[in-house]
Design a protein around this motif. Structure first.
Motif, PDB file in Angstrom:
ATOM      1  N   SER A 172      47.279   0.949  11.360  1.00  0.00           N
ATOM      2  CA  SER A 172      47.395  -0.129  12.347  1.00  0.00           C
ATOM      3  C   SER A 172      46.794   0.254  13.695  1.00  0.00           C
ATOM      4  O   SER A 172      46.343  -0.615  14.449  1.00  0.00           O
ATOM      5  CB  SER A 172      48.865  -0.515  12.529  1.00  0.00           C
ATOM      6  N   GLU A 175      43.211  -0.705  13.382  1.00  0.00           N
ATOM      7  CA  GLU A 175      43.055  -2.151  13.296  1.00  0.00           C
ATOM      8  C   GLU A 175      43.378  -2.818  14.622  1.00  0.00           C
ATOM      9  O   GLU A 175      42.738  -3.815  15.002  1.00  0.00           O
ATOM     10  CB  GLU A 175      43.939  -2.679  12.167  1.00  0.00           C
ATOM     11  N   ASN A 176      44.352  -2.273  15.350  1.00  0.00           N
ATOM     12  CA  ASN A 176      44.677  -2.822  16.674  1.00  0.00           C
ATOM     13  C   ASN A 176      43.551  -2.608  17.669  1.00  0.00           C
ATOM     14  O   ASN A 176      43.455  -3.300  18.681  1.00  0.00           O
ATOM     15  CB  ASN A 176      45.963  -2.191  17.215  1.00  0.00           C
ATOM     16  N   ALA A 177      42.696  -1.604  17.387  1.00  0.00           N
ATOM     17  CA  ALA A 177      41.537  -1.346  18.239  1.00  0.00           C
ATOM     18  C   ALA A 177      40.288  -2.027  17.687  1.00  0.00           C
ATOM     19  O   ALA A 177      39.169  -1.723  18.103  1.00  0.00           O
ATOM     20  CB  ALA A 177      41.299   0.156  18.352  1.00  0.00           C
ATOM     21  N   SER A 178      40.488  -2.953  16.741  1.00  0.00           N
ATOM     22  CA  SER A 178      39.385  -3.716  16.139  1.00  0.00           C
ATOM     23  C   SER A 178      38.418  -2.821  15.377  1.00  0.00           C
ATOM     24  O   SER A 178      37.212  -3.068  15.337  1.00  0.00           O
ATOM     25  CB  SER A 178      38.632  -4.529  17.209  1.00  0.00           C
ATOM     26  N   ILE A 179      38.949  -1.754  14.783  1.00  0.00           N
ATOM     27  CA  ILE A 179      38.140  -0.845  13.978  1.00  0.00           C
ATOM     28  C   ILE A 179      38.479  -1.047  12.512  1.00  0.00           C
ATOM     29  O   ILE A 179      39.645  -0.954  12.122  1.00  0.00           O
ATOM     30  CB  ILE A 179      38.390   0.618  14.370  1.00  0.00           C
ATOM     31  N   VAL A 180      37.469  -1.323  11.717  1.00  0.00           N
ATOM     32  CA  VAL A 180      37.664  -1.455  10.282  1.00  0.00           C
ATOM     33  C   VAL A 180      37.526  -0.066   9.665  1.00  0.00           C
ATOM     34  O   VAL A 180      36.452   0.544   9.739  1.00  0.00           O
ATOM     35  CB  VAL A 180      36.623  -2.399   9.657  1.00  0.00           C
TER      36      VAL A 180
END
Length: 232
Positions: A172, A175-180
């Motif tokens: 998370s 993902e919270n940092a917009s990293i896939v």
């Protein structure tokens, strides 16, 4: 355990070493000390680079290809001097992993026309901890125009591969940092570069080892210029 989140930023890396993004990776260049606490693990690594990145003492002197005239110390590399060198970094099998020479980079299929990297002599202050120890020590007593081959063990380069530098973090956080999350993707955590090496539903494992950790390295070095240290 209270979790301390880490900020992860995607890096666009043209990695052709230490020596070298070395901005030349500076191959060789080490980053700042890292502390990742998500898993209760402190990671503090001295790799040069540029601490390549700090560096350990040279444990075995590199082979000397020539014996320069050391009677005039103004013409030889000493600690504190600012030197510029061209280099070609190779693995034991002869594969080139980094270089300051554009023609060599193209021949080794390292050149990327879309990269912002420039191919030019690399400059550093000798003995200032800006380079891996074997490279730093290897240029001592060289003269302008002199060529030398440095054969470095892991202890003189980026160290042995360390399992403790494999750090799991919550998926998370990425993902919270917009990293896939993707295997092999480079990210920055606490000012250090890490590679994603494993992904589960809940965690992502980051590898803070240098890609050159545990490897014997060979550098063909040519001194381009020497700017003597100030006597003040």
């Amino acid at each position: 355990m209270k979790r301390i989140g880490i900020i992860l930023i995607i890096l666009i890396i043209a990695f052709s070493s230490g020596c070298t993004d070395t901005n030349q990776s500076k191959t060789m260049e080490e980053g700042n000390n890292i502390s990742v606490n998500n898993a209760g693990v402190n990671v503090s690594d001295n790799i040069n680079a540029s601490k390549t990145v700090q560096d350990s003492d040279l444990k075995s002197a590199p082979d000397l290809s020539t014996s320069p005239d050391t009677t005039n110390t103004s013409n030889i590399v000493q600690k504190g001097d600012n030197v510029s060198v061209n280099y070609i970094g190779k693995f034991d099998n002869g594969t080139v992993f980094d270089t300051s020479l554009i023609d060599v980079a193209k021949e080794a299929d390292l050149y990327d026309a879309n990269s912002t990297r420039t191919y030019e002599p690399m400059s550093f202050v000798v003995g200032a901890g800006q380079m891996i120890s074997g490279f730093d020590n290897g240029v001592l007593n060289m003269t302008v125009g002199e060529e030398k081959t440095l054969k470095l063990s892991p202890d003189e380069a980026y160290g042995e591969y360390n399992q403790e530098y494999l750090v799991p973090v919550p998926r998370s956080d990425l993902e919270n940092a917009s990293i896939v999350p993707e295997i092999g993707k480079k990210v920055v955590a606490n000012m250090r570069i890490a590679t994603i090496v494993d992904i589960t539903d809940s965690n992502v494992t980051l590898d803070f080892n240098s890609p050159l950790a545990g490897k014997n390295l060979t550098f063909d070095v040519t001194v381009v210029s020497i700017e003597k240290a100030s006597k003040e």
